[in-house]
Motif scaffolding. Structure first.
Motif, PDB file in Angstrom:
ATOM      1  N   ARG A   1      11.309 -12.306   0.862  1.00  0.00           N
ATOM      2  CA  ARG A   1      10.400 -11.960   2.080  1.00  0.00           C
ATOM      3  C   ARG A   1       9.124 -12.448   2.120  1.00  0.00           C
ATOM      4  O   ARG A   1       8.604 -12.254   3.113  1.00  0.00           O
ATOM      5  N   LEU A   2       8.695 -12.982   1.149  1.00  0.00           N
ATOM      6  CA  LEU A   2       7.574 -13.586   1.262  1.00  0.00           C
ATOM      7  C   LEU A   2       7.552 -14.978   0.845  1.00  0.00           C
ATOM      8  O   LEU A   2       8.544 -15.365  -0.158  1.00  0.00           O
ATOM      9  N   LEU A   3       6.658 -15.847   1.196  1.00  0.00           N
ATOM     10  CA  LEU A   3       6.705 -17.313   1.004  1.00  0.00           C
ATOM     11  C   LEU A   3       5.967 -17.315  -0.575  1.00  0.00           C
ATOM     12  O   LEU A   3       5.367 -16.666  -1.139  1.00  0.00           O
TER      13      LEU A   3
ATOM     14  N   VAL B   1       0.783  -1.242  -0.008  1.00  0.00           N
ATOM     15  CA  VAL B   1       0.071   0.003  -0.020  1.00  0.00           C
ATOM     16  C   VAL B   1       1.105   1.327  -0.080  1.00  0.00           C
ATOM     17  O   VAL B   1       0.518   2.252  -0.708  1.00  0.00           O
ATOM     18  N   SER B   2       1.880   1.176   0.755  1.00  0.00           N
ATOM     19  CA  SER B   2       2.810   2.503   0.935  1.00  0.00           C
ATOM     20  C   SER B   2       3.312   2.898  -0.755  1.00  0.00           C
ATOM     21  O   SER B   2       3.279   4.011  -0.534  1.00  0.00           O
ATOM     22  N   CYS B   3       3.643   2.066  -1.632  1.00  0.00           N
ATOM     23  CA  CYS B   3       3.808   2.491  -2.835  1.00  0.00           C
ATOM     24  C   CYS B   3       2.878   2.525  -3.984  1.00  0.00           C
ATOM     25  O   CYS B   3       2.670   3.261  -4.794  1.00  0.00           O
TER      26      CYS B   3
ATOM     27  N   GLY C   1      15.329  -1.547  -8.687  1.00  0.00           N
ATOM     28  CA  GLY C   1      15.200  -1.743  -7.113  1.00  0.00           C
ATOM     29  C   GLY C   1      13.950  -0.716  -6.626  1.00  0.00           C
ATOM     30  O   GLY C   1      13.674  -0.529  -5.410  1.00  0.00           O
ATOM     31  N   ALA C   2      13.417   0.185  -7.617  1.00  0.00           N
ATOM     32  CA  ALA C   2      12.338   1.178  -7.060  1.00  0.00           C
ATOM     33  C   ALA C   2      11.200   0.289  -6.499  1.00  0.00           C
ATOM     34  O   ALA C   2      10.546   0.409  -5.745  1.00  0.00           O
ATOM     35  N   MET C   3      10.983  -0.888  -7.432  1.00  0.00           N
ATOM     36  CA  MET C   3      10.088  -1.944  -6.825  1.00  0.00           C
ATOM     37  C   MET C   3      10.992  -2.980  -6.284  1.00  0.00           C
ATOM     38  O   MET C   3      11.760  -3.714  -6.905  1.00  0.00           O
TER      39      MET C   3
ATOM     40  N   ASP D   1      -5.295  -0.643 -17.584  1.00  0.00           N
ATOM     41  CA  ASP D   1      -4.726  -1.888 -18.524  1.00  0.00           C
ATOM     42  C   ASP D   1      -3.578  -1.576 -18.703  1.00  0.00           C
ATOM     43  O   ASP D   1      -3.057  -2.144 -19.793  1.00  0.00           O
ATOM     44  N   TYR D   2      -2.847  -0.544 -18.293  1.00  0.00           N
ATOM     45  CA  TYR D   2      -1.565  -0.217 -18.738  1.00  0.00           C
ATOM     46  C   TYR D   2      -0.488  -0.561 -17.611  1.00  0.00           C
ATOM     47  O   TYR D   2      -0.567  -0.344 -16.432  1.00  0.00           O
ATOM     48  N   PHE D   3       0.662  -1.404 -18.414  1.00  0.00           N
ATOM     49  CA  PHE D   3       1.758  -1.921 -17.530  1.00  0.00           C
ATOM     50  C   PHE D   3       3.024  -1.690 -18.064  1.00  0.00           C
ATOM     51  O   PHE D   3       3.220  -1.538 -19.080  1.00  0.00           O
ATOM     52  N   LYS D   4       3.959  -1.523 -17.219  1.00  0.00           N
ATOM     53  CA  LYS D   4       5.353  -1.136 -17.679  1.00  0.00           C
ATOM     54  C   LYS D   4       6.225  -2.468 -17.814  1.00  0.00           C
ATOM     55  O   LYS D   4       6.881  -2.732 -18.732  1.00  0.00           O
ATOM     56  N   ASN D   5       5.976  -3.546 -16.877  1.00  0.00           N
ATOM     57  CA  ASN D   5       6.772  -4.777 -16.736  1.00  0.00           C
ATOM     58  C   ASN D   5       5.907  -5.928 -16.761  1.00  0.00           C
ATOM     59  O   ASN D   5       6.409  -6.964 -16.906  1.00  0.00           O
TER      60      ASN D   5
ATOM     61  N   LEU E   1      -0.472 -15.543  -3.917  1.00  0.00           N
ATOM     62  CA  LEU E   1      -1.765 -14.938  -3.472  1.00  0.00           C
ATOM     63  C   LEU E   1      -1.824 -13.483  -3.579  1.00  0.00           C
ATOM     64  O   LEU E   1      -3.007 -12.957  -4.021  1.00  0.00           O
ATOM     65  N   VAL E   2      -0.647 -12.729  -3.517  1.00  0.00           N
ATOM     66  CA  VAL E   2      -0.629 -11.415  -3.534  1.00  0.00           C
ATOM     67  C   VAL E   2      -0.736 -11.094  -5.075  1.00  0.00           C
ATOM     68  O   VAL E   2      -1.241 -10.005  -5.613  1.00  0.00           O
ATOM     69  N   SER E   3      -0.217 -11.857  -5.821  1.00  0.00           N
ATOM     70  CA  SER E   3      -0.258 -11.817  -7.406  1.00  0.00           C
ATOM     71  C   SER E   3      -1.794 -11.881  -7.754  1.00  0.00           C
ATOM     72  O   SER E   3      -2.401 -11.072  -8.808  1.00  0.00           O
TER      73      SER E   3
HETATM   74  C1  HEC Z   1       9.221   1.156  -2.288  1.00  0.00           C
HETATM   75  C2  HEC Z   1       7.912   1.223  -3.156  1.00  0.00           C
HETATM   76  C3  HEC Z   1       7.351  -0.300  -3.522  1.00  0.00           C
HETATM   77  C4  HEC Z   1       6.670  -1.191  -2.874  1.00  0.00           C
HETATM   78  C5  HEC Z   1       6.999  -1.455  -1.348  1.00  0.00           C
HETATM   79  C6  HEC Z   1       6.285  -2.106  -3.667  1.00  0.00           C
HETATM   80  N1  HEC Z   1       6.248  -1.627  -5.123  1.00  0.00           N
HETATM   81 FE1  HEC Z   1       5.582  -2.665  -6.832  1.00  0.00          FE
HETATM   82  N2  HEC Z   1       6.430  -1.064  -7.875  1.00  0.00           N
HETATM   83  C7  HEC Z   1       7.175   0.065  -7.415  1.00  0.00           C
HETATM   84  C8  HEC Z   1       7.532   0.859  -8.622  1.00  0.00           C
HETATM   85  C9  HEC Z   1       8.321   2.226  -8.443  1.00  0.00           C
HETATM   86  C10 HEC Z   1       7.140   0.198  -9.768  1.00  0.00           C
HETATM   87  C11 HEC Z   1       7.724   0.398 -11.341  1.00  0.00           C
HETATM   88  C12 HEC Z   1       8.961  -0.263 -11.502  1.00  0.00           C
HETATM   89  C13 HEC Z   1       9.237   0.382 -12.732  1.00  0.00           C
HETATM   90  O1  HEC Z   1       9.471   1.570 -13.047  1.00  0.00           O
HETATM   91  O2  HEC Z   1       9.593  -0.407 -13.683  1.00  0.00           O
HETATM   92  C14 HEC Z   1       6.369  -1.118  -9.295  1.00  0.00           C
HETATM   93  C15 HEC Z   1       5.885  -1.968  -9.956  1.00  0.00           C
HETATM   94  C16 HEC Z   1       5.128  -3.001  -9.788  1.00  0.00           C
HETATM   95  C17 HEC Z   1       4.424  -3.811 -10.888  1.00  0.00           C
HETATM   96  C18 HEC Z   1       4.387  -3.818 -12.200  1.00  0.00           C
HETATM   97  C19 HEC Z   1       3.586  -2.686 -12.432  1.00  0.00           C
HETATM   98  C20 HEC Z   1       3.772  -2.365 -13.935  1.00  0.00           C
HETATM   99  O3  HEC Z   1       3.149  -1.346 -14.369  1.00  0.00           O
HETATM  100  O4  HEC Z   1       4.586  -3.100 -14.390  1.00  0.00           O
HETATM  101  C21 HEC Z   1       3.640  -4.725  -9.712  1.00  0.00           C
HETATM  102  C22 HEC Z   1       2.779  -5.751 -10.301  1.00  0.00           C
HETATM  103  C23 HEC Z   1       3.901  -4.461  -8.531  1.00  0.00           C
HETATM  104  N3  HEC Z   1       4.817  -3.366  -8.425  1.00  0.00           N
HETATM  105  C24 HEC Z   1       3.259  -5.162  -7.310  1.00  0.00           C
HETATM  106  C25 HEC Z   1       3.878  -4.949  -6.014  1.00  0.00           C
HETATM  107  C26 HEC Z   1       3.467  -5.668  -4.867  1.00  0.00           C
HETATM  108  C27 HEC Z   1       2.433  -6.774  -4.945  1.00  0.00           C
HETATM  109  C28 HEC Z   1       4.042  -5.048  -3.764  1.00  0.00           C
HETATM  110  C29 HEC Z   1       3.777  -5.687  -2.394  1.00  0.00           C
HETATM  111  C30 HEC Z   1       4.229  -7.051  -2.109  1.00  0.00           C
HETATM  112  C31 HEC Z   1       4.669  -4.056  -4.065  1.00  0.00           C
HETATM  113  N4  HEC Z   1       4.578  -4.057  -5.610  1.00  0.00           N
HETATM  114  C32 HEC Z   1       5.473  -3.194  -3.246  1.00  0.00           C
HETATM  115  C33 HEC Z   1       7.215   0.263  -6.171  1.00  0.00           C
HETATM  116  C34 HEC Z   1       6.903  -0.298  -4.828  1.00  0.00           C
END
Ligand code: HEC
Length: 218
Positions: free
Chosen positions: A156-158, A108-110, A148-150, A126-130, A164-166
């Motif tokens: 950290r997860l099983l 939720v934080s991000c 690492g932004a994501m 409907d738009y995704f980056k990855n 399930l989160v997916s």
């Molecule tokens: C620290 C912030 C942060 C956290 C916490 C985080 N994410 Fe992300 N997430 C991002 C960012 C930033 C991107 C985009 C990455 C990029 O630019 O390619 C992303 C991308 C994604 C995508 C791909 C979206 C796309 O458009 O391709 C998914 C799915 C996703 N996150 C799921 C999760 C889930 C599920 C969790 C929790 C388990 C989570 N994220 C936790 C920051 C975060």
């Protein structure tokens, strides 16, 4: 009070009674210090697994194993993700709420409440980056993205928690919310229907096939 001994000094006319602590109190105090040394040696410096946090972690892991024994070890396949994300999966609704809880705790934080996007992209459009196919969700969650932004959640997860989160993330797509982050990336085709064979497979069969004791390490 007047008969009690006074200490032979006074500060600005203020004097002090000579009242030592009672012996039993003093010895309890000394005793607790001595006890704490053995306590620290045994529970904190001694063999691993004795401290309260270790025991809590062990109990939690055992409970998670027990909980997941019902669904076995899920592979992060498109079928599994779709199955657990759809209402079609009767009795699996509760597993989707496990995914939702994982999302609320970690994401939720991000990604914002209900996936409307914050630092991370909006997960309801409907738009995704990855993500191009539904199984990419699990891959991105496991390995992370955007340098690492994501963060990578693989350690950290099983594995079941990732599925399930997916599933929960997949279920967010198409939900409408006010004030969502504008779309990022490119439009991708709708998720496919889960294959019929997967929908027929009762969760118990997977449980039999898998080993339900792959617990989180460490
Ligand atoms: C620290 C912030 C942060 C956290 C916490 C985080 N994410 Fe992300 N997430 C991002 C960012 C930033 C991107 C985009 C990455 C990029 O630019 O390619 C992303 C991308 C994604 C995508 C791909 C979206 C796309 O458009 O391709 C998914 C799915 C996703 N996150 C799921 C999760 C889930 C599920 C969790 C929790 C388990 C989570 N994220 C936790 C920051 C975060």
């Amino acid at each position: 009070m007047e008969n009690e001994p006074l200490i032979q000094h006074s500060y600005d006319g203020i004097q002090e009674f000579d009242n030592p602590l009672p012996g039993w109190w003093k010895w309890m105090f000394v005793g607790s210090i001595v006890y704490s040394m053995f306590y620290a040696l045994f529970f904190h410096i001694g063999a691993p697994g004795r401290s309260m946090t270790d025991q809590y972690d062990a109990a939690l892991a055992a409970n998670t194993r027990l909980q997941f024994s019902e669904i076995g070890d899920l592979q992060p396949t498109a079928d599994n993700i779709l199955l657990y994300s759809s209402a079609l999966a009767k009795g699996r609704k509760s597993w989707l709420s496990v995914g939702q809880t994982l999302y609320k705790t970690n994401c939720v934080s991000c990604h914002g409440l209900d996936g409307i996007g914050k630092v991370g992209p909006n997960l309801t459009d409907d738009y995704f980056k990855n993500v191009h196919k539904v199984e990419d969700i699990a891959r991105v969650i496991t390995q992370g993205a955007g340098n690492g932004a994501m963060p990578a959640w693989g350690t950290r997860l099983l594995p079941n928690e990732i599925v399930l989160v997916s599933a929960y993330v997949a279920s967010l797509r198409g939900t409408e919310h006010e004030g969502g982050k504008p779309p990022e990336g490119s439009e991708i085709p709708p998720w496919p229907e889960p294959s019929a064979s997967a929908a027929d497979t009762p969760a118990e069969k997977e449980a039999e096939a898998g080993q339900p004791d792959a617990a989180k390490e460490g």
